[in-house]
Design an enzyme around this catalytic site. Structure first.
Site, PDB file in Angstrom:
ATOM      1  N   ASP B   7       0.905  -1.194  -0.028  1.00 21.55           N
ATOM      2  CA  ASP B   7       0.018   0.102  -0.125  1.00 21.55           C
ATOM      3  C   ASP B   7       1.009   1.282   0.130  1.00 21.55           C
ATOM      4  OD1 ASP B   7      -1.931   1.680   0.321  1.00 21.55           O
ATOM      5  OD2 ASP B   7      -2.400   1.391   2.549  1.00 21.55           O
ATOM      6  N   GLU B  67      -1.252  -1.238  -4.581  1.00 19.61           N
ATOM      7  CA  GLU B  67      -2.568  -0.609  -4.837  1.00 19.61           C
ATOM      8  C   GLU B  67      -2.249   0.774  -5.601  1.00 19.61           C
ATOM      9  OE1 GLU B  67      -5.574  -0.902  -1.772  1.00 19.61           O
ATOM     10  OE2 GLU B  67      -6.282   1.199  -2.367  1.00 19.61           O
ATOM     11  N   HIS B 140      -2.978   0.132   6.970  1.00 26.12           N
ATOM     12  CA  HIS B 140      -1.895   0.101   5.806  1.00 26.12           C
ATOM     13  C   HIS B 140      -1.387  -1.357   5.843  1.00 26.12           C
ATOM     14  CE1 HIS B 140      -2.353   4.331   4.865  1.00 26.12           C
ATOM     15  NE2 HIS B 140      -2.002   4.591   6.219  1.00 26.12           N
ATOM     16  N   ASP B 143      -4.542  -3.440   4.635  1.00 20.95           N
ATOM     17  CA  ASP B 143      -4.376  -3.137   3.065  1.00 20.95           C
ATOM     18  C   ASP B 143      -3.473  -4.070   2.165  1.00 20.95           C
ATOM     19  OD1 ASP B 143      -6.617  -1.569   3.277  1.00 20.95           O
ATOM     20  OD2 ASP B 143      -5.630   0.315   3.326  1.00 20.95           O
TER      21      ASP B 143
END
Lengths: 162, 162
Positions: B7, B67, B140, B143
């Site tokens: 991320d 991402e 984070h 993610d």
């Protein structure tokens, strides 16, 4: 004092090396590193890194100066110029040299005397300061030299590194 | 197949490593690398690079999945996420592994089944797929694991690397 100027970008990255000795500025190097959109991104950023690193090392660069745009037409463009900046910062980190940022108007002001000078005036002043017959043929290379000169003009003012 | 999910960000960068063996997904690692705005930019990007590189090497990562946001609130944010992406690409280039990008909706769809899932649903599915009691405390990191899983779910479809 030897400075590497960088006009950052992912398809075209301008590099220019200027050395100041006494009151004289010497042109040492200028080139534009190009990558193609159909190459894998790791290879593109890798090539920028390698050319930056090799150039900085060869000329014993003591500072790196980059042109910073504050507005990009598109988010995506800002993002991709950021990729190139990542490579610049990693080269600087590896060599232990600081990076300084200058906006386009600062560059124009430093070289021509006002912030709205056109490209031709900047190119003419780059050639004059570096005692070249003319500026490099490629805009990004001229821009990189202009940024290196801008840093040399500001260096005594103690600019804050990025 | 071992995947490093990232991320990307400059103040917070999430890292997560997932290994697929047969039909099982194993949690190997998750962390958030933090840098401070008052540190020099080369040191910030340098630390991201080093943690990415060490993690990728330690777990024998075969692919990196990041991402990708397609809209950032600000140009400047896009630019700075780009710095982190530069580090990701250089780690990938050094290790010879491909980088794949997934948008936030693709991640949600892959994990929860629809593109508008909330953070809690994604976290719950990350924990379930990885047989964890709960997802990492830091968003984070969760993610990053979600992105690694997303790549593993897509891998058989032959996604195109960045």
């Amino acid at each position: 004092m030897t400075v590497l100027g960088v006009d950052p970008g992912i398809t075209h990255l301008g590099l220019g090396v200027v050395r100041e000795e006494g009151k004289t500025f010497h042109f040492l190097h200028a080139e534009v590193v190009k990558t193609r959109a159909d190459e894998p991104a790791p290879a593109r950023v890798g090539r920028l890194y390698e050319r930056l690193e090799e150039t900085a090392r060869r000329y014993g660069v003591e500072a790196i100066a980059v042109e910073e745009q504050f507005f990009y037409r598109q988010n995506e463009l800002a993002f991709k110029v950021g990729w190139a900046m990542g490579a610049v910062f990693l080269v600087a980190h590896g060599l232990g040299v600081p990076v300084f940022g200058y906006g386009p108007m600062q560059v124009k002001r430093a070289l021509v005397g006002h912030g709205h000078a056109d490209k031709e005036s900047v190119a003419r002043m780059v050639a004059r300061f570096l005692s070249l017959k003319e500026a490099p043929r490629e805009d990004h290379a001229t821009d990189a030299l202009a940024i290196a000169l801008t840093h040399l003009f500001h260096a005594r003012l103690g600019p804050k590194p990025l």
